[in-house]
Scaffold this motif. Structure first.
Motif, PDB file in Angstrom:
ATOM      1  N   LEU A 218       0.373  -0.997  -0.456  1.00 33.27           N
ATOM      2  CA  LEU A 218       0.045  -0.133   0.014  1.00 33.27           C
ATOM      3  C   LEU A 218       1.005   1.018   0.097  1.00 33.27           C
ATOM      4  O   LEU A 218       1.935   0.991   0.657  1.00 33.27           O
ATOM      5  CB  LEU A 218      -1.077  -0.345   1.533  1.00 33.27           C
ATOM      6  N   ALA A 219       0.310   2.477  -0.542  1.00 36.84           N
ATOM      7  CA  ALA A 219       1.160   3.899  -0.931  1.00 36.84           C
ATOM      8  C   ALA A 219       0.994   4.259   0.808  1.00 36.84           C
ATOM      9  O   ALA A 219       0.386   3.906   1.134  1.00 36.84           O
ATOM     10  CB  ALA A 219       0.770   4.454  -1.689  1.00 36.84           C
ATOM     11  N   VAL A 220       1.787   4.962   1.111  1.00 41.43           N
ATOM     12  CA  VAL A 220       2.138   5.530   2.624  1.00 41.43           C
ATOM     13  C   VAL A 220       1.371   6.584   2.768  1.00 41.43           C
ATOM     14  O   VAL A 220       2.610   7.379   2.161  1.00 41.43           O
ATOM     15  CB  VAL A 220       2.648   4.273   3.849  1.00 41.43           C
ATOM     16  N   LEU A 221       0.135   7.644   3.050  1.00 41.89           N
ATOM     17  CA  LEU A 221      -0.036   8.698   2.769  1.00 41.89           C
ATOM     18  C   LEU A 221       0.419   9.847   3.561  1.00 41.89           C
ATOM     19  O   LEU A 221      -0.335   9.369   5.044  1.00 41.89           O
ATOM     20  CB  LEU A 221      -1.446   8.914   2.053  1.00 41.89           C
ATOM     21  N   ASP A 222       0.718  10.991   3.513  1.00 41.32           N
ATOM     22  CA  ASP A 222       0.215  12.210   4.647  1.00 41.32           C
ATOM     23  C   ASP A 222      -0.471  13.321   3.851  1.00 41.32           C
ATOM     24  O   ASP A 222       0.035  13.625   2.978  1.00 41.32           O
ATOM     25  CB  ASP A 222       2.244  12.388   4.901  1.00 41.32           C
ATOM     26  N   GLY A 223      -1.643  13.582   4.151  1.00 42.61           N
ATOM     27  CA  GLY A 223      -2.610  14.104   3.335  1.00 42.61           C
ATOM     28  C   GLY A 223      -2.813  13.429   1.772  1.00 42.61           C
ATOM     29  O   GLY A 223      -2.426  12.592   1.485  1.00 42.61           O
ATOM     30  N   ASN A 224      -1.689  14.822   1.059  1.00 48.05           N
ATOM     31  CA  ASN A 224      -2.205  13.713   0.101  1.00 48.05           C
ATOM     32  C   ASN A 224      -0.896  13.184  -0.773  1.00 48.05           C
ATOM     33  O   ASN A 224      -0.287  13.455  -2.290  1.00 48.05           O
ATOM     34  CB  ASN A 224      -2.203  15.135  -1.799  1.00 48.05           C
ATOM     35  N   GLU A 225       0.603  13.587  -0.143  1.00 47.13           N
ATOM     36  CA  GLU A 225       1.515  13.409  -0.271  1.00 47.13           C
ATOM     37  C   GLU A 225       1.880  11.957  -0.187  1.00 47.13           C
ATOM     38  O   GLU A 225       1.281  11.013   0.974  1.00 47.13           O
ATOM     39  CB  GLU A 225       2.377  14.010   0.523  1.00 47.13           C
ATOM     40  N   VAL A 226       2.481  11.086  -0.555  1.00 44.44           N
ATOM     41  CA  VAL A 226       2.921   9.315  -0.850  1.00 44.44           C
ATOM     42  C   VAL A 226       4.350  10.123  -0.188  1.00 44.44           C
ATOM     43  O   VAL A 226       5.141  10.234  -0.968  1.00 44.44           O
ATOM     44  CB  VAL A 226       3.337   9.209  -2.083  1.00 44.44           C
ATOM     45  N   VAL A 227       4.713   9.164   1.012  1.00 50.26           N
ATOM     46  CA  VAL A 227       5.714   9.484   2.441  1.00 50.26           C
ATOM     47  C   VAL A 227       6.300   8.101   2.104  1.00 50.26           C
ATOM     48  O   VAL A 227       7.515   8.465   2.568  1.00 50.26           O
ATOM     49  CB  VAL A 227       5.543   9.998   3.106  1.00 50.26           C
ATOM     50  N   GLY A 228       5.862   7.012   1.494  1.00 55.55           N
ATOM     51  CA  GLY A 228       6.279   5.612   1.676  1.00 55.55           C
ATOM     52  C   GLY A 228       5.513   4.682   1.377  1.00 55.55           C
ATOM     53  O   GLY A 228       4.561   4.699   0.362  1.00 55.55           O
ATOM     54  N   VAL A 229       5.862   3.414   1.308  1.00 54.74           N
ATOM     55  CA  VAL A 229       5.465   2.288   0.740  1.00 54.74           C
ATOM     56  C   VAL A 229       5.116   1.377   1.873  1.00 54.74           C
ATOM     57  O   VAL A 229       6.059   0.773   2.296  1.00 54.74           O
ATOM     58  CB  VAL A 229       5.977   1.002  -0.616  1.00 54.74           C
ATOM     59  N   ILE A 230       4.259   0.711   2.339  1.00 57.09           N
ATOM     60  CA  ILE A 230       4.159  -0.388   3.119  1.00 57.09           C
ATOM     61  C   ILE A 230       4.036  -2.026   2.106  1.00 57.09           C
ATOM     62  O   ILE A 230       3.329  -2.445   2.256  1.00 57.09           O
ATOM     63  CB  ILE A 230       3.316  -0.204   4.224  1.00 57.09           C
ATOM     64  N   THR A 231       4.699  -2.652   2.741  1.00 63.32           N
ATOM     65  CA  THR A 231       4.582  -4.240   1.674  1.00 63.32           C
ATOM     66  C   THR A 231       4.830  -5.079   3.319  1.00 63.32           C
ATOM     67  O   THR A 231       5.017  -5.266   4.209  1.00 63.32           O
ATOM     68  CB  THR A 231       6.075  -4.450   1.165  1.00 63.32           C
ATOM     69  N   GLU A 232       4.091  -6.252   2.639  1.00 63.20           N
ATOM     70  CA  GLU A 232       3.923  -8.114   2.856  1.00 63.20           C
ATOM     71  C   GLU A 232       5.316  -8.166   4.011  1.00 63.20           C
ATOM     72  O   GLU A 232       5.463  -8.398   4.807  1.00 63.20           O
ATOM     73  CB  GLU A 232       3.735  -8.899   2.158  1.00 63.20           C
ATOM     74  N   ARG A 233       6.746  -7.468   3.336  1.00 64.59           N
ATOM     75  CA  ARG A 233       7.742  -7.759   3.451  1.00 64.59           C
ATOM     76  C   ARG A 233       7.574  -6.933   5.150  1.00 64.59           C
ATOM     77  O   ARG A 233       8.964  -7.168   5.989  1.00 64.59           O
ATOM     78  CB  ARG A 233       8.990  -7.629   2.901  1.00 64.59           C
ATOM     79  N   ASP A 234       7.419  -5.727   4.571  1.00 63.97           N
ATOM     80  CA  ASP A 234       7.712  -4.755   6.140  1.00 63.97           C
ATOM     81  C   ASP A 234       6.809  -5.047   7.458  1.00 63.97           C
ATOM     82  O   ASP A 234       7.257  -5.318   8.564  1.00 63.97           O
ATOM     83  CB  ASP A 234       6.923  -3.301   5.764  1.00 63.97           C
ATOM     84  N   LEU A 235       5.682  -5.846   7.047  1.00 60.46           N
ATOM     85  CA  LEU A 235       4.539  -6.709   8.321  1.00 60.46           C
ATOM     86  C   LEU A 235       5.599  -7.288   7.916  1.00 60.46           C
ATOM     87  O   LEU A 235       5.798  -8.050  10.235  1.00 60.46           O
ATOM     88  CB  LEU A 235       3.509  -7.259   7.659  1.00 60.46           C
ATOM     89  N   VAL A 236       6.269  -8.453   7.898  1.00 64.80           N
ATOM     90  CA  VAL A 236       6.952  -9.589   8.664  1.00 64.80           C
ATOM     91  C   VAL A 236       7.840  -8.654   9.631  1.00 64.80           C
ATOM     92  O   VAL A 236       7.975  -9.912  10.038  1.00 64.80           O
ATOM     93  CB  VAL A 236       7.861 -10.499   7.400  1.00 64.80           C
ATOM     94  N   ARG A 237       8.891  -7.954   8.946  1.00 64.82           N
ATOM     95  CA  ARG A 237       9.818  -7.336   9.657  1.00 64.82           C
ATOM     96  C   ARG A 237       9.245  -7.135  11.396  1.00 64.82           C
ATOM     97  O   ARG A 237       9.298  -6.938  12.377  1.00 64.82           O
ATOM     98  CB  ARG A 237      10.391  -6.363   9.031  1.00 64.82           C
ATOM     99  N   ALA A 238       7.705  -6.083  11.171  1.00 68.56           N
ATOM    100  CA  ALA A 238       7.674  -5.814  12.568  1.00 68.56           C
ATOM    101  C   ALA A 238       7.123  -6.941  12.914  1.00 68.56           C
ATOM    102  O   ALA A 238       7.517  -7.120  14.207  1.00 68.56           O
ATOM    103  CB  ALA A 238       6.225  -4.552  11.582  1.00 68.56           C
ATOM    104  N   LEU A 239       6.422  -8.118  12.829  1.00 60.68           N
ATOM    105  CA  LEU A 239       6.487  -8.659  13.632  1.00 60.68           C
ATOM    106  C   LEU A 239       7.517  -9.637  14.249  1.00 60.68           C
ATOM    107  O   LEU A 239       7.405  -9.969  15.538  1.00 60.68           O
ATOM    108  CB  LEU A 239       5.610 -10.599  12.565  1.00 60.68           C
TER     109      LEU A 239
END
Length: 124
Positions: free
Chosen positions: A35-56
């Protein structure tokens, strides 16, 4: 071929301060790997399945962790007019599997390596 002929035009995103379980649920519902990570209308990042695994693996309390803690923030975008081969090369060089797609500076969708592989496979 132009990225405008390949990308997924749905804009699936999340807010920078959302909790990870909500984001994971949305990814599962939409059947997307990022998913694109949004701050208002600005794309400030991307969160991926790999990021979720790292978070776990790393977060002491994944249920209260926020997207901003684990999203990839070194983001590049592709314009709908960009050549698909050039975008694929950029993604390979940077190690990205997903890239937001923009038109006139606004996010209009996402392209994945899977999308580009399918294009290469079916057009050849």
């Amino acid at each position: 071929m132009r990225i405008g002929n390949v990308y997924r035009p749905d804009v699936f995103g999340c807010w920078v301060d959302e909790r990870l379980p909500d984001v994971a649920r949305r990814m599962a519902e939409k059947d997307v790997g990022a998913l694109a990570v949004l701050d208002g209308n600005e794309v400030v990042g991307v969160i991926t399945e790999r990021d979720l695994v790292r978070a776990l693996a790393e977060s002491p309390d994944v249920y209260s962790a926020r997207v901003s803690e684990f999203a990839t923030t070194d983001v590049e975008t592709a314009d709908v007019e960009d050549d698909s081969r050039e975008v694929a090369e950029r993604m390979l060089e940077a190690g990205f599997r997903h890239m937001p797609v923009t038109q006139n500076g606004e996010m209009v969708g996402m392209v994945s390596m899977r999308d580009l592989l399918a294009l290469e496979t079916w057009s050849g």
